[in-house]
Design an enzyme around this catalytic site. Structure first.
Site, PDB file in Angstrom:
ATOM      1  N   GLU A   1      42.118  42.715  36.267  1.00  0.00           N
ATOM      2  CA  GLU A   1      41.337  41.541  36.673  1.00  0.00           C
ATOM      3  C   GLU A   1      39.893  41.774  36.266  1.00  0.00           C
ATOM      4  O   GLU A   1      39.407  42.907  36.286  1.00  0.00           O
ATOM      5  CB  GLU A   1      41.428  41.329  38.193  1.00  0.00           C
ATOM      6  CG  GLU A   1      40.541  40.172  38.668  1.00  0.00           C
ATOM      7  CD  GLU A   1      40.802  39.703  40.087  1.00  0.00           C
ATOM      8  OE1 GLU A   1      41.408  40.468  40.854  1.00  0.00           O
ATOM      9  OE2 GLU A   1      40.391  38.578  40.411  1.00  0.00           O
TER      10      GLU A   1
ATOM     11  N   CYS B   1      42.308  37.018  42.240  1.00  0.00           N
ATOM     12  CA  CYS B   1      41.663  35.800  42.747  1.00  0.00           C
ATOM     13  C   CYS B   1      41.017  34.974  41.650  1.00  0.00           C
ATOM     14  O   CYS B   1      40.789  33.771  41.849  1.00  0.00           O
ATOM     15  CB  CYS B   1      40.622  36.169  43.790  1.00  0.00           C
ATOM     16  SG  CYS B   1      41.354  36.775  45.305  1.00  0.00           S
TER      17      CYS B   1
ATOM     18  N   ASN C   1      48.563  33.115  42.630  1.00  0.00           N
ATOM     19  CA  ASN C   1      48.245  34.509  42.964  1.00  0.00           C
ATOM     20  C   ASN C   1      48.556  34.756  44.427  1.00  0.00           C
ATOM     21  O   ASN C   1      49.717  34.906  44.779  1.00  0.00           O
ATOM     22  CB  ASN C   1      46.784  34.817  42.618  1.00  0.00           C
ATOM     23  CG  ASN C   1      46.399  36.233  43.021  1.00  0.00           C
ATOM     24  OD1 ASN C   1      47.159  37.163  42.775  1.00  0.00           O
ATOM     25  ND2 ASN C   1      45.259  36.408  43.665  1.00  0.00           N
ATOM     26  N   GLU C   2      47.524  34.769  45.275  1.00  0.00           N
ATOM     27  CA  GLU C   2      47.805  35.026  46.694  1.00  0.00           C
ATOM     28  C   GLU C   2      47.831  33.696  47.436  1.00  0.00           C
ATOM     29  O   GLU C   2      47.054  33.485  48.357  1.00  0.00           O
ATOM     30  CB  GLU C   2      46.736  35.947  47.276  1.00  0.00           C
ATOM     31  CG  GLU C   2      46.959  37.396  46.940  1.00  0.00           C
ATOM     32  CD  GLU C   2      45.945  38.322  47.584  1.00  0.00           C
ATOM     33  OE1 GLU C   2      44.889  37.847  48.050  1.00  0.00           O
ATOM     34  OE2 GLU C   2      46.203  39.538  47.595  1.00  0.00           O
TER      35      GLU C   2
END
Ligand code: AHR
Length: 662
Positions: A47, A245, A376-377
């Site tokens: 990331e 994120c 993603n989350e």
């Protein structure tokens, strides 16, 4: 006693009680081979956080090279004595929304040294003695002529290298590229670049760039070779990108859009990196994503290090810790199309619209994409609804592509339970679990996957790490305590390699002067790089992956922390080798015996690769990069009795390799 010591003392008292236990006999039957281990078992998670991409792996040394940051002069110092000799102005070209700003220079001087710009680099520029640097800039001469003089400066502002362009004149209206290469005469950890303009007339400049020539594979405008080498050395089974994120974005405008990251770099529209503002106490106002490292480069990187590419895309939801902005289900079309087009970009031939784009960028062969992550989350019923739209569309067109879905931000609780239930109902291919946890949690959860449903989705432990202080706190450190508990947890992952098919520690990289999140696997400054103890633990697993599971037991039970010992074993078909990984988390030594069966002959020697330190707080650093790293040796076996004595020092992680044939 500081908090650090207190925590370690408590941890040691509660979890690492003395290892003065009776010698045990562990059993390992080589004839009982279990499931095949997925080639993707141990991978890496990339990331752009902690200056991972811009200021990190993307080797560009000039910060704000196109003047597109919110503050267009950020990173630049303007040098001019009088308006008579010229002016430096930022101008805007609204017809080019991907790169609207440029530098306009009005020139009326005849000598070097009075009208110019100095760029400070990301956290300075790392310069290496005798290395050649490639300077380039886009220019268009409106009138008159100009010459550029480029200088590399050390911390005392002394010139340590310089180059000069030829004189350029003419009235071309289009952008052209000017390149000048020259050497640095000194090694400088935090250098700068000065650019001096001379001439008479008016000239526009854009994309002012400086790259070292020692990039990965010597590619012009490429990646930092030492960072990629650290990844290649791990032999990772996959590389997950671009996050994290940053996939979701602070809001939907700030989400990662892969189509804006391919093609000519001057047309890759920059956005603010969400880690710029995420943690006010670790703010990085100069953190942007220029996308010099874009999706084409990610795929190329995966190919270079022989890792499966694993892209994760936005699912129509911005980060739920931030704006939580949502796309209405009826408006999800473009997001789903992005996913379908990405598969075509990676795998399609030149007759397809997106395959053609890849071919144009110089890669006629497909990238053989097999996985795609959606979200993603993300969590909640809104995620499930959106995921279902993606799932249907992807499976209709590309049934062979495996879909990775989020189970939220952590491994338990209402959000996790709902997602886990729904994803299994949906028969999603792969569930992505995230576990940023205390070392004690990792030890207590070494058996977490022992009872997972073998008929259900595969598991991707997609982001995880031991957090030595509060989970999520920025004072977590990469010490031996963390890495040791990770090795214990990883024996549990490996033992369950029939259901856990992918895993990756997160985050991957951190710049010592520009990080937002700690711990991280690999740390670097402008010139140096080192792996943490966690890096070496990951590498021990990924370079000793094996091909089939073996059972190592004590009284028929797996070793998942009984008396502080954790173990797993694999068979490597090519090397005809048994590989035993075993962790002793106690602060005292343990002696066990390994009884081998199912083998006609047992060799007299085995290779041993061991990480050990009696100091749980021990850490690696730029100065001591290998303080906690594997040490190689050889041990003897009792070939007749087919036994190996396992002498495990306190706080140690050992990998035994028993080669059963020459
Ligand atoms: O790895 C750092 C962050 O942790 C990732 O961006 C996010 O997915 C998780 O919360």
């Amino acid at each position: 006693m500081n908090m650090n010591r207190l925590f370690i003392t408590l941890f040691a008292t509660c979890i690492l009680s003395p290892g003065l236990f009776a010698q045990k006999t562990l059993q390992l039957d080589v004839s009982q081979k279990g499931a095949e281990i997925a080639p993707t078992m141990w991978g890496v998670f990339f990331e752009d956080i902690n200056l991972g991409a811009d200021g990190g792996i993307y080797a560009e040394l000039v910060k704000n090279r196109s003047f597109e940051f919110f503050k267009p002069w950020m990173g630049w110092e303007r040098k001019h004595k009088t308006f008579v000799e010229g002016q430096l102005q930022i101008k805007n070209q609204p017809d080019r929304p991907s790169n609207p700003r440029y530098l306009s220079v009005q020139l009326n001087n005849n000598g070097k040294g009075d009208l110019g710009l100095v760029n400070e680099g990301f956290r300075g520029m790392g310069l290496k003695k005798d290395l050649t640097y490639d300077f380039s800039v886009l220019y268009r001469v409106k009138k008159g002529s100009f010459k550029l003089h480029i200088e590399l400066l050390n911390e005392k502002n002394e010139v340590v290298g310089s180059g000069e362009s030829r004189e350029i004149s003419g009235g071309s209206l289009g952008w052209e590229k000017l390149e000048v290469s020259f050497k640095s005469g000194q090694t400088v950890p935090k250098g700068k670049m000065a650019l001096w303009f001379t001439g008479n007339g008016e000239v526009d400049f854009d994309l002012i760039s400086l790259f070292p020539t020692d990039t990965w594979k010597g590619r012009k405008g490429g990646m930092r070779a030492d960072m990629i080498q650290m990844l290649a050395d791990m032999k990772p089974g996959f590389i997950r990108f671009p996050g994290g994120c940053i996939v979701e974005g602070f809001d939907l405008d700030n989400r990662y859009q892969w189509k804006k990251t391919i093609g000519p770099i001057e047309d890759r529209q920059l956005i603010m990196n969400r880690w710029n503002i995420e943690f006010p106490h670790r703010a990085a106002p100069d953190y942007f994503q220029t996308f010099g490292l874009g999706f084409f480069e990610y795929f190329q990187l995966a190919e270079d290090i022989r890792a499966e590419p694993l892209p994760i895309l936005n699912c129509g939801m911005a980060c739920q810790f931030n704006s939580a902005e949502l796309v209405e289900l009826d408006d999800l079309g473009p997001y789903v199309q992005d996913a379908l087009d990405l598969i075509e970009f990676a795998n399609g031939d030149a007759s397809t619209a997106w395959g053609k784009e890849r071919v144009k960028m110089g890669h006629p062969e497909p990238f053989h994409l097999k996985f795609i992550g959606v979200g993603n989350e993300n969590w909640g019923p809104q995620y499930i609804e959106r995921l279902e739209v993606f799932r249907k569309a992807i499976k209709e067109k590309y049934p062979e592509i495996k879909i990775v879905a989020s189970s939220g931000t952590t491994t338990e609780g209402d959000r996790f339970d709902l997602l886990d239930k729904e994803l299994r109902k949906m028969k999603i291919d792969i569930i992505d679990e995230h576990a940023y946890k205390a070392p004690s949690w990792l030890l207590q959860n070494a058996a977490r996957y022992d009872n997972y449903d073998r008929q259900g989705p595969e598991i991707f432990v997609g982001e995880w790490a031991a957090h030595t202080r509060n989970t999520g706190s920025d004072i977590n450190v990469n010490n031996w305590l963390a890495a040791l508990s990770e090795s214990a947890f990883m024996t549990g992952l490996e033992r369950n390699g029939d259901v856990v098919r992918l895993t990756s520690y997160a985050p991957l990289f951190a710049h010592v002067d520009g990080w937002q999140w700690s711990p991280d696997l690999i740390w670097l400054d402008n010139l140096n790089i080192y792996g943490t103890p966690s890096y070496y633990v990951q590498k021990q697993f990924s370079t000793h992956r094996g091909t089939h599971l073996l059972k190592v037991t004590e009284n028929g039970k797996p070793l998942a922390g009984q008396e502080n010992v954790y173990a797993s074993a694999v068979w490597d078909e090519a090397a005809k080798e048994i590989i035993l990984k075993i962790t002793n988390t106690a602060d005292t030594p343990v002696k066990h015996e390994l009884q081998l069966s199912g083998l006609k002959k047992v060799p007299a020697k085995a290779a041993l690769s061991r990480m050990v330190s009696d100091n749980p707080e021990a850490m690696n650093s730029v100065k001591e990069p290998l303080k906690v790293a594997p040490q190689e040796s050889e041990v003897s076996l009792d070939s007749k009795k087919k036994k190996l004595v396992l002498d495990l020092p306190g706080r140690s992680f050992s990998v035994y390799k028993i080669r059963t044939a020459n």
